[in-house]
Design a protein around this motif. Structure first.
Motif, PDB file in Angstrom:
ATOM      1  N   PRO A   1       0.840  -1.204   0.000  1.00  0.00           N
ATOM      2  CA  PRO A   1       0.000   0.000   0.000  1.00  0.00           C
ATOM      3  C   PRO A   1       0.873   1.251   0.000  1.00  0.00           C
ATOM      4  N   SER A   2       0.555   2.184  -0.905  1.00  0.00           N
ATOM      5  CA  SER A   2       1.368   3.395  -1.019  1.00  0.00           C
ATOM      6  C   SER A   2       0.535   4.529  -1.602  1.00  0.00           C
ATOM      7  N   ALA A   3       1.061   5.755  -1.477  1.00  0.00           N
ATOM      8  CA  ALA A   3       0.364   6.934  -1.987  1.00  0.00           C
ATOM      9  C   ALA A   3       0.473   7.024  -3.507  1.00  0.00           C
ATOM     10  N   MET A   4       1.594   6.600  -4.054  1.00  0.00           N
ATOM     11  CA  MET A   4       1.814   6.647  -5.499  1.00  0.00           C
ATOM     12  C   MET A   4       1.374   7.985  -6.078  1.00  0.00           C
ATOM     13  N   SER A   5       1.718   9.068  -5.432  1.00  0.00           N
ATOM     14  CA  SER A   5       1.154  10.378  -5.760  1.00  0.00           C
ATOM     15  C   SER A   5       1.369  10.828  -7.194  1.00  0.00           C
ATOM     16  N   LYS A   6       2.439  10.409  -7.836  1.00  0.00           N
ATOM     17  CA  LYS A   6       2.706  10.838  -9.215  1.00  0.00           C
ATOM     18  C   LYS A   6       2.552   9.701 -10.220  1.00  0.00           C
ATOM     19  N   SER A   7       1.940   8.603  -9.812  1.00  0.00           N
ATOM     20  CA  SER A   7       1.742   7.477 -10.736  1.00  0.00           C
ATOM     21  C   SER A   7       0.592   7.802 -11.688  1.00  0.00           C
ATOM     22  N   CYS A   8       0.530   7.063 -12.779  1.00  0.00           N
ATOM     23  CA  CYS A   8      -0.586   7.208 -13.714  1.00  0.00           C
ATOM     24  C   CYS A   8      -1.904   6.839 -13.029  1.00  0.00           C
ATOM     25  N   THR A   9      -1.842   5.836 -12.155  1.00  0.00           N
ATOM     26  CA  THR A   9      -3.029   5.413 -11.407  1.00  0.00           C
ATOM     27  C   THR A   9      -3.553   6.561 -10.549  1.00  0.00           C
ATOM     28  N   ALA A  10      -2.658   7.224  -9.817  1.00  0.00           N
ATOM     29  CA  ALA A  10      -3.074   8.358  -8.977  1.00  0.00           C
ATOM     30  C   ALA A  10      -3.608   9.498  -9.840  1.00  0.00           C
TER      31      ALA A  10
ATOM     32  N   GLY B   1      -6.372   3.241 -17.954  1.00  0.00           N
ATOM     33  CA  GLY B   1      -6.888   3.261 -16.585  1.00  0.00           C
ATOM     34  C   GLY B   1      -8.222   3.975 -16.520  1.00  0.00           C
ATOM     35  N   VAL B   2      -9.110   3.425 -15.731  1.00  0.00           N
ATOM     36  CA  VAL B   2     -10.435   4.049 -15.562  1.00  0.00           C
ATOM     37  C   VAL B   2     -10.763   4.145 -14.077  1.00  0.00           C
ATOM     38  N   PRO B   3     -11.444   5.230 -13.703  1.00  0.00           N
ATOM     39  CA  PRO B   3     -11.838   5.362 -12.305  1.00  0.00           C
ATOM     40  C   PRO B   3     -12.894   4.329 -11.934  1.00  0.00           C
ATOM     41  N   LEU B   4     -12.828   3.891 -10.693  1.00  0.00           N
ATOM     42  CA  LEU B   4     -13.862   3.022 -10.133  1.00  0.00           C
ATOM     43  C   LEU B   4     -14.739   3.930  -9.275  1.00  0.00           C
TER      44      LEU B   4
ATOM     45  N   VAL C   1      -5.275   9.217 -12.699  1.00  0.00           N
ATOM     46  CA  VAL C   1      -6.654   8.866 -13.062  1.00  0.00           C
ATOM     47  C   VAL C   1      -7.573   9.089 -11.867  1.00  0.00           C
ATOM     48  N   TYR C   2      -7.112   8.710 -10.689  1.00  0.00           N
ATOM     49  CA  TYR C   2      -7.933   8.899  -9.490  1.00  0.00           C
ATOM     50  C   TYR C   2      -8.194  10.394  -9.250  1.00  0.00           C
ATOM     51  N   ARG C   3      -7.142  11.203  -9.359  1.00  0.00           N
ATOM     52  CA  ARG C   3      -7.294  12.652  -9.122  1.00  0.00           C
ATOM     53  C   ARG C   3      -8.200  13.302 -10.168  1.00  0.00           C
ATOM     54  N   SER C   4      -8.003  12.932 -11.421  1.00  0.00           N
ATOM     55  CA  SER C   4      -8.769  13.570 -12.495  1.00  0.00           C
ATOM     56  C   SER C   4     -10.199  13.045 -12.570  1.00  0.00           C
ATOM     57  N   GLY C   5     -10.378  11.794 -12.156  1.00  0.00           N
ATOM     58  CA  GLY C   5     -11.699  11.183 -12.237  1.00  0.00           C
ATOM     59  C   GLY C   5     -12.112  10.830 -13.655  1.00  0.00           C
TER      60      GLY C   5
ATOM     61  N   GLY D   1     -11.411   3.892  -6.484  1.00  0.00           N
ATOM     62  CA  GLY D   1     -10.126   3.408  -6.970  1.00  0.00           C
ATOM     63  C   GLY D   1     -10.004   3.507  -8.468  1.00  0.00           C
ATOM     64  N   VAL D   2      -9.125   2.656  -9.020  1.00  0.00           N
ATOM     65  CA  VAL D   2      -8.809   2.681 -10.444  1.00  0.00           C
ATOM     66  C   VAL D   2      -8.616   1.241 -10.932  1.00  0.00           C
ATOM     67  N   LEU D   3      -9.128   0.969 -12.122  1.00  0.00           N
ATOM     68  CA  LEU D   3      -8.928  -0.306 -12.806  1.00  0.00           C
ATOM     69  C   LEU D   3      -7.953  -0.052 -13.952  1.00  0.00           C
ATOM     70  N   VAL D   4      -6.901  -0.866 -14.056  1.00  0.00           N
ATOM     71  CA  VAL D   4      -5.835  -0.630 -15.033  1.00  0.00           C
ATOM     72  C   VAL D   4      -5.544  -1.890 -15.855  1.00  0.00           C
ATOM     73  N   LEU D   5      -5.329  -1.685 -17.140  1.00  0.00           N
ATOM     74  CA  LEU D   5      -4.772  -2.694 -18.033  1.00  0.00           C
ATOM     75  C   LEU D   5      -3.511  -2.097 -18.629  1.00  0.00           C
ATOM     76  N   GLN D   6      -2.493  -2.918 -18.838  1.00  0.00           N
ATOM     77  CA  GLN D   6      -1.295  -2.421 -19.503  1.00  0.00           C
ATOM     78  C   GLN D   6      -0.688  -3.506 -20.373  1.00  0.00           C
ATOM     79  N   HIS D   7      -0.043  -3.046 -21.440  1.00  0.00           N
ATOM     80  CA  HIS D   7       0.576  -3.944 -22.397  1.00  0.00           C
ATOM     81  C   HIS D   7       2.030  -3.525 -22.541  1.00  0.00           C
ATOM     82  N   TYR D   8       2.946  -4.463 -22.390  1.00  0.00           N
ATOM     83  CA  TYR D   8       4.369  -4.139 -22.395  1.00  0.00           C
ATOM     84  C   TYR D   8       5.024  -4.221 -23.779  1.00  0.00           C
ATOM     85  N   GLU D   9       4.368  -4.854 -24.750  1.00  0.00           N
ATOM     86  CA  GLU D   9       5.011  -5.050 -26.047  1.00  0.00           C
ATOM     87  C   GLU D   9       4.544  -4.087 -27.135  1.00  0.00           C
ATOM     88  N   ARG D  10       3.252  -3.813 -27.207  1.00  0.00           N
ATOM     89  CA  ARG D  10       2.697  -3.018 -28.320  1.00  0.00           C
ATOM     90  C   ARG D  10       2.263  -1.637 -27.865  1.00  0.00           C
ATOM     91  N   GLU D  11       2.663  -0.623 -28.630  1.00  0.00           N
ATOM     92  CA  GLU D  11       2.299   0.757 -28.287  1.00  0.00           C
ATOM     93  C   GLU D  11       0.815   1.035 -28.478  1.00  0.00           C
TER      94      GLU D  11
END
Length: 193
Positions: free
Chosen positions: A48-57, A94-97, A59-63, A105-115
């Motif tokens: 558990p962390s604040a992750m204040s500058k993460s993409c997840t945070a 990422g989408v807000p929950l 999405v949470y801040r912007s809604g 919270g936030v629901l996230v999908l990510q892909h490491y190979e394709r842009e």
């Protein structure tokens, strides 16, 4: 909740490339994100962390739902809105929950190979799924909290050697707590519900 989120992930995999999927729930009391569901091919489960500058945070801040491309990431990084947390992924969505009462919270999908693994239609679909997932998570957390509260009440009554009773006027039924049943000399296992 674990089973529910795993089922959600399996369902998402049928319609999108959702190998890497996580749910980040925000605790408004502590300001921390926890991860009740986390499947990722590179990164370990975060504490558990604040992750204040993460993409997840962000999405949470912007809604707002976010389709993160490398270009969009650079723009937000230049604006000091985000920074890289975890492994870099060229496709991130990422989408807000959100429930009717709160953003949880936030629901996230990510892909490491394709842009361009995700597009606007994926974003719209995931946003719709996110609203439903949020409602189910909120209900499940409320049920778990209620069960824990009931366990604490039963234990407090047992320790204090007090009991309680409840009268249902609609059915004219009386419900006795286990402690009260014991106080009147009956076996709680034999008492009618």
């Amino acid at each position: 909740l674990d089973e529910l989120l795993a089922l959600m992930h399996r369902s998402l995999q049928r319609v999108a490339d959702a190998r890497n999927c996580f749910v980040a729930l925000h605790d408004p009391r502590t300001g921390l994100f926890s991860f009740p569901y986390f499947v990722d091919q590179y990164d370990p489960l975060p504490k558990p962390s604040a992750m204040s500058k993460s993409c997840t945070a962000y999405v949470y801040r912007s809604g707002e739902p976010l389709l993160m491309t490398p270009k969009r990431f650079r723009q937000l990084k230049e604006q000091h809105e985000v920074e890289l947390v975890g492994s870099a992924s060229p496709s991130w969505i990422g989408v807000p929950l959100r429930t009717p009462s709160a953003m949880i919270g936030v629901l996230v999908l990510q892909h490491y190979e394709r842009e361009n693994a995700y597009g606007e239609s994926d974003l719209a679909f995931l946003a719709a799924v996110g609203n439903q997932v949020a409602m189910v998570i909120e209900r499940k957390l409320a049920e778990d909290s209620l069960r824990a509260s009931e366990r604490r009440l039963r234990e407090a009554q047992r320790v204090a050697k007090v009991g309680s009773w409840e009268l249902d006027l609609a059915s004219v039924s009386v419900f006795l707590s286990e402690s009260l049943i014991r106080m009147v000399g009956r076996d709680p296992a034999l008492a009618a519900p």
